[in-house]
Scaffold this active site. Structure first.
Site, mmCIF file in Angstrom:
data_model
loop_
_atom_site.group_PDB
_atom_site.id
_atom_site.type_symbol
_atom_site.label_atom_id
_atom_site.label_comp_id
_atom_site.label_asym_id
_atom_site.label_seq_id
_atom_site.Cartn_x
_atom_site.Cartn_y
_atom_site.Cartn_z
ATOM 1 C CG ASP A 57 13.589 -0.978 9.940
ATOM 2 O OD1 ASP A 57 13.761 -0.047 9.095
ATOM 3 O OD2 ASP A 57 13.201 -0.930 11.405
ATOM 4 C CG HIS A 83 -2.523 -5.044 -0.590
ATOM 5 N ND1 HIS A 83 -3.666 -4.230 -0.976
ATOM 6 C CD2 HIS A 83 -3.568 -5.890 -0.892
ATOM 7 C CE1 HIS A 83 -3.923 -4.323 -1.628
ATOM 8 N NE2 HIS A 83 -3.714 -5.625 -1.405
ATOM 9 C CG LEU A 87 18.173 6.097 8.253
ATOM 10 C CD1 LEU A 87 17.629 7.522 8.792
ATOM 11 C CD2 LEU A 87 19.854 5.910 8.200
ATOM 12 C CG ASP A 92 13.492 4.855 9.911
ATOM 13 O OD1 ASP A 92 13.243 6.381 8.783
ATOM 14 O OD2 ASP A 92 14.154 4.513 9.068
ATOM 15 C CG ASP A 113 22.254 -5.525 4.802
ATOM 16 O OD1 ASP A 113 20.756 -4.448 4.884
ATOM 17 O OD2 ASP A 113 22.738 -6.187 4.425
ATOM 18 C CG MET A 137 -1.948 1.280 1.787
ATOM 19 S SD MET A 137 -3.046 1.024 2.788
ATOM 20 C CE MET A 137 -4.146 2.292 2.755
#
Length: 323
Positions: free
Chosen positions: A291, A122, A299, A247, A306, A51
């Site tokens: 993330d 989504h 960030l 962030d 990672d 979305m």
């Protein structure tokens, strides 16, 4: 027409108005050099956004990808990889039909018979739509924080007239049109109400009842990894709402989940159990909803895994499965 003009003017102001031309909205990511064949799967890997998502905003020399740095890394490690463009705000069925056209394009471009689909948020149910209507074209489905059983914050917005009106004005008439212009596909339709209903808990339950799958567990465990149609299923998600003080955008967005769920068993938008599909690789990464796609601009928590490497490892997982 006025809305599109306003959005285009804002895009020019941001300095990112140069559109990118894609064949029917699909973008292949190539690398000028190959580091390894670690991520070289048998079938192409096709990514689908969630979305308010996009493939890439801006031109090749100046822009940003939804799956930030992920697809170029996979290409450098041998993968044949594509990003798709579907409506930022639409129903699962509408987005699914848009995606189906692009999957067919990928098959035509590569000569492959199937694709490995990866969807975020989504994008999870959207990619599952392809399995529903054309299972013969799907080798695997992978959901990253997929809204398979819905996201409660959307139910709350639907039940709050003021919140829905504000989000409609900003989201449907400003943000989403800007995104489609910046990714070079301004004719994509957008409808906030249909989008919210599709990923609400109520709407998701109705969708799953209409299109049942043994890959979606009844509880909070694993679903069936390989369903009767031969399609493989995988998923993972995070359970963090704050990971990096710099962030601020991610942190602000990631408070919607706790407000709705009243607990921390979510990634800031999607509940942990809602994301389960097939083999659950892990459901408690120290990652927020953004993330998981390596945003904003990579960030994250200093000690969190990672995100780019997680996708690379998963491509290798698919490779080892013969997919």
């Amino acid at each position: 027409m006025k809305v599109r003009k306003i959005a285009f003017s804002l895009a020019l102001f941001l300095g990112l108005a140069s559109p990118i031309s894609f064949a029917n909205g699909v973008q292949q990511i190539n690398s000028s050099f190959i580091l390894s064949n670690y991520a070289k799967t048998k079938y192409p890997i096709v990514f689908n956004h969630g979305m308010f998502g996009f493939s890439r905003l801006g031109i090749s020399s100046f822009g940003i990808d939804y799956f930030y740095q992920v697809l170029p890394d996979l290409a450098r490690n041998g993968a044949t990889v594509f990003a798709t463009q579907v409506s930022p705000l639409e129903s699962t069925e509408v987005r699914g039909e848009q995606l189906l056209q692009q999957v067919e394009d990928v098959l035509a471009i590569t000569g492959a018979t199937k694709v490995n689909l990866i969807g975020h948020s989504h994008g999870g149910p959207t990619t599952r739509y392809i399995e529903i209507v054309a299972p013969e074209k799907v080798a695997s489905l992978t959901g990253v924080a997929g809204t398979y059983k819905g996201a409660k914050f959307t139910d709350d917005i639907l039940n709050n007239t003021a919140a829905k009106l504000a989000l409609t004005v900003f989201g449907q008439y400003i943000l989403a049109p800007i995104e489609t212009i910046l990714e070079g596909n301004p004719n994509l339709p957008n409808n906030l109400d249909r989008s919210l209903r599709s990923i609400s808990e109520k709407g998701s339950a109705e969708f799953n009842a209409k299109y049942p799958s043994t890959a979606i567990p009844n509880d909070c465990g694993n679903g069936q990894k390989i369903t009767a149609n031969g399609v493989y299923h995988y998923s993972w998600t995070g359970t963090a709402q704050f990971t990096n003080a710099l962030d601020v955008v991610d942190t602000a967005i990631s408070q919607l989940g706790p407000l709705s769920y009243g607990n921390t068993d979510n990634d800031g938008l999607v509940g942990r159990c809602s994301s389960h599909l097939g083999q659950v690789i892990r459901d408690n990464y120290n990652q927020t909803h953004l993330d998981e796609i390596n945003h904003i601009l990579g960030l994250k928590d200093l000690f969190a895994p990672d995100p780019v490497s997680l996708y690379r490892q998963h491509a290798n997982r698919l490779k080892l499965e013969g997919l």
